[in-house]
Write an enzyme that holds these catalytic residues in place. Structure first.
Site, PDB file in Angstrom:
ATOM      1  CG  ASP A 275      -1.866  -1.118   1.215  1.00 22.71           C
ATOM      2  OD1 ASP A 275      -2.000  -1.700   0.018  1.00 22.71           O
ATOM      3  OD2 ASP A 275      -2.206  -1.598   2.393  1.00 22.71           O
TER       4      ASP A 275
HETATM    5  N1  URA Z   1      -1.123  -5.813   3.956  1.00 21.57           N
HETATM    6  C1  URA Z   1      -1.719  -4.771   3.970  1.00 21.57           C
HETATM    7  O1  URA Z   1      -2.683  -4.409   4.593  1.00 21.57           O
HETATM    8  N2  URA Z   1      -0.893  -3.851   3.374  1.00 21.57           N
HETATM    9  C2  URA Z   1       0.140  -3.841   2.654  1.00 21.57           C
HETATM   10  O2  URA Z   1       0.873  -2.931   1.994  1.00 21.57           O
HETATM   11  C3  URA Z   1       0.652  -5.133   2.715  1.00 21.57           C
HETATM   12  C4  URA Z   1      -0.083  -6.306   3.451  1.00 21.57           C
END
Ligand code: URA
Length: 237
Positions: A106
């Site tokens: 993310d």
């Molecule tokens: N899980 C999440 O919620 N976000 C990420 O970026 C990676 C794993």
């Protein structure tokens, strides 16, 4: 053994179109073994080739395997919309040779992001069949309790997922810090699992993939390095 002319070599390494690379050679911008090469008629063995271009040394690499210590506020998508893309943190040659993130983090997640231009490697590394463990440290809004750890290990039901998803390992690191290891890479998985277990993820960092740890790479946030074959070997479970 592969012998290629310098313009083809430069193009394969992401320095631009064949025409642009030929012009670079003819303009005397490229040297091999300390000698400026101005002709594209000469062919060079690519294995182990080192060349210098715009006063910078490069090793020929058939494929590149990179780890970036991703900072927050960079997007992994190919067409970033709200933040700059992670490729802006790498030399532009990597975009030209189509280096891509292996899976996604993310925009606000930090830590270990693999990148490569090797399609089969990207596919294999992201395949759920390979069960590559990914290790995250999640800072939680509420304290980490034994019940939270237990719930995440037993599995939680997420919207749109047919079966509950469980961590393969989970432990409290301090009052509001949880280490969680997942085999899958579902959308927002850590954040959604924490929410489903009644807590909230305030910050997230990926600290390892397989047996390769971010700490072993000693990269500052925003920095990257090539992976050596023995490090690539640690990416499998
Ligand atoms: N899980 C999440 O919620 N976000 C990420 O970026 C990676 C794993």
């Amino acid at each position: 053994m592969t012998k290629l002319s310098l313009d083809k070599i430069l193009q394969s390494q992401g320095f631009g179109t064949r025409k642009y690379c030929r012009d670079l050679v003819e303009d005397g911008e490229v040297s091999v073994n300390g000698e400026v090469i101005r002709s594209c008629k000469l062919a060079f063995e690519t294995a182990g080739l080192q060349f210098r271009i715009f006063d910078e040394d490069w090793d020929y690499r058939e494929r590149v395997y990179i780890v970036l210590n991703k900072p927050a506020n960079f997007e992994c998508s190919r067409k970033p919309s709200h933040h700059p893309g992670v490729l802006t943190l790498l030399p532009e040659q990597f975009s030209w040779r189509d280096v891509q993130p292996v899976g996604r983090l993310d925009h606000d997640t930090t830590g270990m992001l693999l990148m490569s231009d090797d399609g089969p490697f990207i596919h294999a590394q992201s395949s759920p069949k390979r069960h590559v463990p990914k290790v995250y440290q999640a800072r939680t809004a509420d304290p980490v309790t034994a019940e939270l750890v237990d719930t995440l290990l037993k599995g939680v039901k997420l919207h749109d997922e047919p079966a509950p998803l469980a961590a393969i390992f989970c432990q409290k690191l301090d009052e509001n810090l949880l280490e969680i290891v997942l085999e899958q890479g579902k959308y927002h998985q850590v954040k959604r699992m924490l929410a489903a277990a009644g807590n909230h993820c305030a910050a997230l960092q990926r600290t390892a993939i397989g047996r390769l740890t971010l700490a072993s790479l000693a990269l500052e946030e925003g920095d990257w390095c090539y992976l050596a074959p023995e490090q690539l070997g640690l990416l499998v479970p």
